[in-house]
Design a protein around this motif. Structure first.
Motif, PDB file in Angstrom:
ATOM      1  N   GLY A  28     -84.123 -15.545 -46.251  1.00  0.00           N
ATOM      2  CA  GLY A  28     -83.415 -14.770 -47.484  1.00  0.00           C
ATOM      3  C   GLY A  28     -81.725 -14.866 -47.044  1.00  0.00           C
ATOM      4  N   GLY A  29     -82.231 -13.343 -48.694  1.00  0.00           N
ATOM      5  CA  GLY A  29     -80.136 -13.589 -48.453  1.00  0.00           C
ATOM      6  C   GLY A  29     -79.080 -14.317 -48.441  1.00  0.00           C
ATOM      7  N   ASN A  30     -78.004 -14.180 -47.840  1.00  0.00           N
ATOM      8  CA  ASN A  30     -76.654 -14.994 -47.936  1.00  0.00           C
ATOM      9  C   ASN A  30     -76.081 -15.472 -46.758  1.00  0.00           C
ATOM     10  OD1 ASN A  30     -74.979 -16.581 -49.728  1.00  0.00           O
ATOM     11  ND2 ASN A  30     -74.276 -15.507 -50.534  1.00  0.00           N
ATOM     12  N   PRO A  31     -76.071 -16.374 -46.059  1.00  0.00           N
ATOM     13  CA  PRO A  31     -75.728 -16.685 -44.891  1.00  0.00           C
ATOM     14  C   PRO A  31     -74.312 -16.509 -44.544  1.00  0.00           C
ATOM     15  CG  PRO A  31     -77.596 -18.744 -45.860  1.00  0.00           C
ATOM     16  CD  PRO A  31     -77.396 -18.015 -47.045  1.00  0.00           C
ATOM     17  N   ALA A  32     -73.753 -16.735 -44.327  1.00  0.00           N
ATOM     18  CA  ALA A  32     -72.601 -16.393 -43.498  1.00  0.00           C
ATOM     19  C   ALA A  32     -71.651 -16.858 -42.647  1.00  0.00           C
ATOM     20  CB  ALA A  32     -71.451 -15.196 -43.981  1.00  0.00           C
ATOM     21  N   GLY A  33     -70.808 -17.350 -42.243  1.00  0.00           N
ATOM     22  CA  GLY A  33     -70.285 -18.031 -40.924  1.00  0.00           C
ATOM     23  C   GLY A  33     -69.320 -16.281 -40.504  1.00  0.00           C
ATOM     24  N   VAL A  34     -68.984 -16.092 -39.239  1.00  0.00           N
ATOM     25  CA  VAL A  34     -68.630 -14.960 -38.582  1.00  0.00           C
ATOM     26  C   VAL A  34     -67.736 -15.857 -37.352  1.00  0.00           C
ATOM     27  CG1 VAL A  34     -68.922 -12.723 -37.287  1.00  0.00           C
ATOM     28  CG2 VAL A  34     -69.941 -12.961 -39.797  1.00  0.00           C
ATOM     29  N   VAL A  35     -66.305 -15.387 -37.685  1.00  0.00           N
ATOM     30  CA  VAL A  35     -64.619 -15.506 -36.484  1.00  0.00           C
ATOM     31  C   VAL A  35     -64.815 -14.475 -35.859  1.00  0.00           C
ATOM     32  CG1 VAL A  35     -63.290 -17.069 -35.078  1.00  0.00           C
ATOM     33  CG2 VAL A  35     -65.018 -18.129 -37.135  1.00  0.00           C
ATOM     34  N   LEU A  36     -65.233 -13.703 -35.222  1.00  0.00           N
ATOM     35  CA  LEU A  36     -64.492 -12.298 -34.483  1.00  0.00           C
ATOM     36  C   LEU A  36     -63.654 -12.566 -33.603  1.00  0.00           C
ATOM     37  CD1 LEU A  36     -67.621 -11.109 -33.051  1.00  0.00           C
ATOM     38  CD2 LEU A  36     -67.336 -10.613 -35.027  1.00  0.00           C
ATOM     39  N   HIS A  37     -63.116 -13.907 -33.587  1.00  0.00           N
ATOM     40  CA  HIS A  37     -61.481 -13.705 -32.564  1.00  0.00           C
ATOM     41  C   HIS A  37     -60.791 -14.910 -33.213  1.00  0.00           C
ATOM     42  CE1 HIS A  37     -63.114 -10.542 -29.558  1.00  0.00           C
ATOM     43  NE2 HIS A  37     -64.468 -11.738 -29.838  1.00  0.00           N
ATOM     44  N   ALA A  38     -60.222 -15.120 -34.210  1.00  0.00           N
ATOM     45  CA  ALA A  38     -59.499 -15.822 -35.026  1.00  0.00           C
ATOM     46  C   ALA A  38     -58.726 -15.986 -35.093  1.00  0.00           C
ATOM     47  CB  ALA A  38     -59.834 -15.633 -37.073  1.00  0.00           C
ATOM     48  N   ASP A  39     -57.673 -14.836 -34.489  1.00  0.00           N
ATOM     49  CA  ASP A  39     -56.220 -14.556 -33.545  1.00  0.00           C
ATOM     50  C   ASP A  39     -55.848 -16.339 -33.384  1.00  0.00           C
ATOM     51  OD1 ASP A  39     -55.702 -11.848 -33.822  1.00  0.00           O
ATOM     52  OD2 ASP A  39     -57.110 -11.706 -32.269  1.00  0.00           O
ATOM     53  N   GLY A  40     -54.450 -16.681 -34.327  1.00  0.00           N
ATOM     54  CA  GLY A  40     -54.253 -17.583 -33.334  1.00  0.00           C
ATOM     55  C   GLY A  40     -54.440 -18.661 -34.459  1.00  0.00           C
ATOM     56  N   MET A  41     -55.534 -18.950 -35.312  1.00  0.00           N
ATOM     57  CA  MET A  41     -55.917 -19.776 -36.440  1.00  0.00           C
ATOM     58  C   MET A  41     -54.710 -19.667 -37.519  1.00  0.00           C
ATOM     59  SD  MET A  41     -60.092 -19.704 -36.164  1.00  0.00           S
ATOM     60  CE  MET A  41     -60.455 -21.022 -36.677  1.00  0.00           C
ATOM     61  N   THR A  42     -54.472 -20.890 -37.689  1.00  0.00           N
ATOM     62  CA  THR A  42     -53.323 -21.337 -39.218  1.00  0.00           C
ATOM     63  C   THR A  42     -54.847 -21.343 -40.209  1.00  0.00           C
ATOM     64  OG1 THR A  42     -54.060 -23.523 -39.032  1.00  0.00           O
ATOM     65  CG2 THR A  42     -52.524 -22.896 -37.597  1.00  0.00           C
ATOM     66  N   GLU A  43     -54.153 -21.158 -41.121  1.00  0.00           N
ATOM     67  CA  GLU A  43     -54.891 -21.218 -42.994  1.00  0.00           C
ATOM     68  C   GLU A  43     -56.066 -22.230 -42.721  1.00  0.00           C
ATOM     69  OE1 GLU A  43     -52.828 -20.102 -45.931  1.00  0.00           O
ATOM     70  OE2 GLU A  43     -51.953 -17.906 -45.964  1.00  0.00           O
ATOM     71  N   ASP A  44     -55.010 -23.596 -42.497  1.00  0.00           N
ATOM     72  CA  ASP A  44     -56.336 -24.884 -42.103  1.00  0.00           C
ATOM     73  C   ASP A  44     -56.795 -24.813 -41.846  1.00  0.00           C
ATOM     74  OD1 ASP A  44     -54.382 -25.700 -44.086  1.00  0.00           O
ATOM     75  OD2 ASP A  44     -52.593 -26.764 -42.934  1.00  0.00           O
ATOM     76  N   GLU A  45     -57.159 -24.089 -40.482  1.00  0.00           N
ATOM     77  CA  GLU A  45     -58.003 -24.119 -39.783  1.00  0.00           C
ATOM     78  C   GLU A  45     -59.001 -23.350 -39.466  1.00  0.00           C
ATOM     79  OE1 GLU A  45     -55.045 -25.113 -35.388  1.00  0.00           O
ATOM     80  OE2 GLU A  45     -55.590 -22.855 -35.618  1.00  0.00           O
ATOM     81  N   MET A  46     -59.238 -22.079 -40.181  1.00  0.00           N
ATOM     82  CA  MET A  46     -60.269 -21.718 -41.042  1.00  0.00           C
ATOM     83  C   MET A  46     -60.386 -21.971 -42.072  1.00  0.00           C
ATOM     84  SD  MET A  46     -58.501 -17.885 -41.585  1.00  0.00           S
ATOM     85  CE  MET A  46     -57.669 -17.237 -39.345  1.00  0.00           C
ATOM     86  N   LEU A  47     -60.004 -22.923 -42.986  1.00  0.00           N
ATOM     87  CA  LEU A  47     -60.556 -23.768 -44.205  1.00  0.00           C
ATOM     88  C   LEU A  47     -61.426 -24.497 -43.465  1.00  0.00           C
ATOM     89  CD1 LEU A  47     -60.713 -23.701 -47.768  1.00  0.00           C
ATOM     90  CD2 LEU A  47     -58.838 -25.273 -47.066  1.00  0.00           C
ATOM     91  N   HIS A  48     -60.972 -25.511 -42.802  1.00  0.00           N
ATOM     92  CA  HIS A  48     -61.455 -26.255 -42.273  1.00  0.00           C
ATOM     93  C   HIS A  48     -63.043 -26.306 -41.779  1.00  0.00           C
ATOM     94  CE1 HIS A  48     -61.944 -30.599 -40.285  1.00  0.00           C
ATOM     95  NE2 HIS A  48     -63.002 -29.659 -39.237  1.00  0.00           N
ATOM     96  N   VAL A  49     -62.558 -25.360 -40.903  1.00  0.00           N
ATOM     97  CA  VAL A  49     -64.145 -24.338 -39.973  1.00  0.00           C
ATOM     98  C   VAL A  49     -65.015 -23.846 -41.126  1.00  0.00           C
ATOM     99  CG1 VAL A  49     -65.182 -22.674 -38.939  1.00  0.00           C
ATOM    100  CG2 VAL A  49     -63.234 -23.429 -38.550  1.00  0.00           C
ATOM    101  N   ALA A  50     -65.080 -23.197 -41.840  1.00  0.00           N
ATOM    102  CA  ALA A  50     -65.778 -22.837 -43.920  1.00  0.00           C
ATOM    103  C   ALA A  50     -65.721 -24.018 -44.196  1.00  0.00           C
ATOM    104  CB  ALA A  50     -64.443 -21.981 -44.529  1.00  0.00           C
ATOM    105  N   ALA A  51     -65.108 -25.394 -44.286  1.00  0.00           N
ATOM    106  CA  ALA A  51     -65.777 -26.543 -44.756  1.00  0.00           C
ATOM    107  C   ALA A  51     -66.766 -27.325 -43.059  1.00  0.00           C
ATOM    108  CB  ALA A  51     -64.740 -26.867 -44.990  1.00  0.00           C
TER     109      ALA A  51
END
Length: 296
Positions: A28-51
């Motif tokens: 149940g519930g709504n799944p979410a991804g969590v990256v606890l240590h995202a320092d240094g990641m670019t927006e493009d990298e975050m979007l790629h991971v989310a996809a």
């Protein structure tokens, strides 16, 4: 840019946690991804991971000022200003390392307070939204929403005016008069996405039905990637709570329960506490999901 995708793939496989918010059952519930240590990641990298993760949102945590934490949220398509269920998932993930207690997240819409408490072998997470507000929904916009959702004006409950409700994101909100109307609602994800993009709505369209003054059933339209409907929407729950206070449909302090996700096979329950002033408090369980198998 040539190296961003490989780096994002390594980040996704090694450090992304997967949680379900607003349920104690991994089914149940709504799944979410969590990256606890995202320092240094670019927006493009975050979007790629989310996809690659493919959930409605993935949260990325970085160190903020004075040892605080900053958080950003990405759907598979774009950055989202605020995400309640990913905030709940992130707080639960932090509590595994730091223990139960309180946290403050610096989000793109302002500071959000989070509290994690141990309960019956699991964890209950509570967040307090930024101050909510309500705006009118133009009649022609309401008509377009009804058309996309295959609902009629007669399906709307006249006691609750359609509105734009905000508690971190602007959500168009419609209240229907019956469970039958809520169940009958249907939509083409592409048409819903086109309407939301045209109107500049970054998050969900809320359709709600009050079984009782303190018991609501809700569906949240959110077509992103392979997803079309959100199983649990913390920001939407806060927006609904703010709407009920602003329109004097409740007398604070008031607690309501929201049931969501049954229409997409992931039942969820959200508790919403509506104080007389200030942010709306949304709470629920969170459970960690198994990590996917790493390809050989």
């Amino acid at each position: 840019m040539a190296n961003s995708a490989p780096r994002a793939r390594r980040t996704e496989r090694s450090t992304v946690q997967r949680w379900a918010a607003f349920s104690s059952d991994p089914a149940g519930g709504n799944p979410a991804g969590v990256v606890l240590h995202a320092d240094g990641m670019t927006e493009d990298e975050m979007l790629h991971v989310a996809a690659e993760v493919g959930f409605s949102e993935t949260a990325f945590v970085t160190r903020g000022d004075q040892d605080g934490l900053s958080i950003r949220y990405f759907s598979p398509l774009a950055e989202v200003p605020f995400c309640g269920h990913a905030s709940v998932a992130t707080a639960a993930a932090l509590a595994e390392v730091r223990g139960a207690g309180g946290y403050f997240f610096a989000t793109p819409v302002g500071q959000v307070e989070i509290a994690v408490a141990d309960a019956d072998g699991g964890r209950i997470v509570r967040f307090t939204s930024v101050d909510p507000f309500v705006e009118g929904l133009p009649a022609d916009t309401r008509t377009r929403i009804l058309s996309v959702l295959h609902l009629d004006p007669a399906d709307l409950d006249p006691a609750y005016a359609p509105a734009l409700a905000y508690a971190g994101n602007r959500h168009p909100l419609l209240v229907v008069r019956s469970r039958a109307a809520l169940d009958r609602m249907a939509f083409d994800p592409a048409a819903a996405r086109a309407l939301m993009d045209a109107e500049g709505w970054p998050a969900t369209i809320i359709v709600a039905w009050p079984e009782a003054p303190d018991r609501w059933h809700v569906r949240n339209v959110f077509p992103v990637g392979k997803i079309s409907e959100d199983p649990a929407t913390g920001a939407g729950a806060a927006a609904l709570g703010g709407y009920l206070r602003e329109t004097r449909a409740v007398t604070p302090p008031q607690r309501i329960r929201i049931f969501q996700g049954s229409h997409v096979g992931r039942p969820s329950e959200l508790t919403v506490d509506i104080p007389a002033t200030g942010g709306i408090v949304v709470s629920g369980s969170a459970v960690r999901l198994p990590d996917p198998a790493t390809p050989a």
